[in-house]
Write an enzyme that holds these catalytic residues in place. Structure first.
Site, PDB file in Angstrom:
ATOM      1  N   HIS A  17       0.843  -1.200   0.000  1.00  0.00           N
ATOM      2  CA  HIS A  17       0.000   0.000   0.000  1.00  0.00           C
ATOM      3  C   HIS A  17       0.880   1.253   0.000  1.00  0.00           C
ATOM      4  O   HIS A  17       0.625   2.198  -0.747  1.00  0.00           O
ATOM      5  CB  HIS A  17      -0.891   0.058   1.256  1.00  0.00           C
ATOM      6  CG  HIS A  17      -1.928  -0.993   1.348  1.00  0.00           C
ATOM      7  ND1 HIS A  17      -2.101  -1.746   2.496  1.00  0.00           N
ATOM      8  CD2 HIS A  17      -2.881  -1.414   0.475  1.00  0.00           C
ATOM      9  CE1 HIS A  17      -3.109  -2.586   2.313  1.00  0.00           C
ATOM     10  NE2 HIS A  17      -3.599  -2.400   1.095  1.00  0.00           N
ATOM     11  N   LYS A  41     -15.789  -7.917   6.157  1.00  0.00           N
ATOM     12  CA  LYS A  41     -14.542  -8.272   6.833  1.00  0.00           C
ATOM     13  C   LYS A  41     -14.635  -8.000   8.327  1.00  0.00           C
ATOM     14  O   LYS A  41     -15.330  -7.084   8.761  1.00  0.00           O
ATOM     15  CB  LYS A  41     -13.372  -7.462   6.250  1.00  0.00           C
ATOM     16  CG  LYS A  41     -13.044  -7.790   4.809  1.00  0.00           C
ATOM     17  CD  LYS A  41     -11.844  -7.000   4.338  1.00  0.00           C
ATOM     18  CE  LYS A  41     -11.485  -7.354   2.906  1.00  0.00           C
ATOM     19  NZ  LYS A  41     -10.318  -6.579   2.441  1.00  0.00           N
ATOM     20  N   ARG A  90      -1.868  -6.133  -8.026  1.00  0.00           N
ATOM     21  CA  ARG A  90      -0.773  -7.063  -7.742  1.00  0.00           C
ATOM     22  C   ARG A  90      -0.695  -8.172  -8.780  1.00  0.00           C
ATOM     23  O   ARG A  90       0.375  -8.663  -9.085  1.00  0.00           O
ATOM     24  CB  ARG A  90      -0.962  -7.696  -6.365  1.00  0.00           C
ATOM     25  CG  ARG A  90      -0.794  -6.728  -5.221  1.00  0.00           C
ATOM     26  CD  ARG A  90      -1.191  -7.371  -3.933  1.00  0.00           C
ATOM     27  NE  ARG A  90      -2.623  -7.693  -4.038  1.00  0.00           N
ATOM     28  CZ  ARG A  90      -3.341  -8.243  -3.097  1.00  0.00           C
ATOM     29  NH1 ARG A  90      -2.795  -8.576  -1.970  1.00  0.00           N
ATOM     30  NH2 ARG A  90      -4.620  -8.481  -3.259  1.00  0.00           N
ATOM     31  N   SER A 128      -3.038  -7.388   3.140  1.00  0.00           N
ATOM     32  CA  SER A 128      -3.351  -7.290   4.567  1.00  0.00           C
ATOM     33  C   SER A 128      -3.703  -8.662   5.136  1.00  0.00           C
ATOM     34  O   SER A 128      -3.355  -8.974   6.272  1.00  0.00           O
ATOM     35  CB  SER A 128      -4.501  -6.308   4.794  1.00  0.00           C
ATOM     36  OG  SER A 128      -4.115  -5.004   4.428  1.00  0.00           O
TER      37      SER A 128
END
Length: 162
Positions: A17, A41, A90, A128
């Site tokens: 990030h 989440k 990514r 994360s």
């Protein structure tokens, strides 16, 4: 003035990030890191804690600020006239989901543009979720999270329950 909004849950913010933030801060006059609420989440850190952690990490960039939002991203961006979204990619799988979201956001806000920045090669494996999993097992996180928050992540991982 060009403004970019970099949204995410940032739970926690990673070196990947931070790489996107650093690069966006060189391209745009202003970058707003927007911590979004993701109801699907269970966060390791509260919204307020994530904002504080991110502020600690990005204070080195004078043109970066941190904000939060619980409304639709397309609506949030309208509050920043002429802003674009910055999304980090990514892998190909990121492109597929982010491209779909860019189209949806464009439908909701026809003036909204999304800019994709590909991850630097050394950060393509960092997320994360990976950080939280590695922390759970006491792995070395120094190559995953910014040094300013390393201790916070390690300490929280001792009590974090998914």
């Amino acid at each position: 003035m060009s403004t970019a909004i970099y949204p995410g849950s940032f739970d926690p913010i990673t070196l990947g990030h931070l790489n996107i933030i650093r690069r966006a801060s060189k391209i745009f006059d202003k970058v707003v890191v927007c911590v979004m609420v993701n109801s699907s989440k269970t966060p390791m850190f509260s919204l307020e804690e994530r904002v504080e952690l991110i502020k600690r990490v990005v204070k080195r960039f004078p043109n970066v600020e941190v904000d939060t939002s619980s409304i639709l991203l397309a609506e949030y961006v309208k509050r920043h006239e002429g802003a674009v979204l910055v999304k980090g990619l990514r892998a190909v799988s990121d492109f597929e989901s982010e491209f779909q979201m860019a189209i949806i956001n464009k439908k909701l806000n026809p003036d909204l543009e999304t800019v994709f920045l590909t991850s630097s090669e050394k950060y393509t494996y960092i997320s994360s979720s990976v950080v939280k999993e590695m922390a759970k097992y006491g792995a070395d996180l120094r190559e995953l999270v910014p040094s300013e928050i390393l201790k916070d992540v390690i300490e929280r991982s001792k009590t974090y329950k998914r």
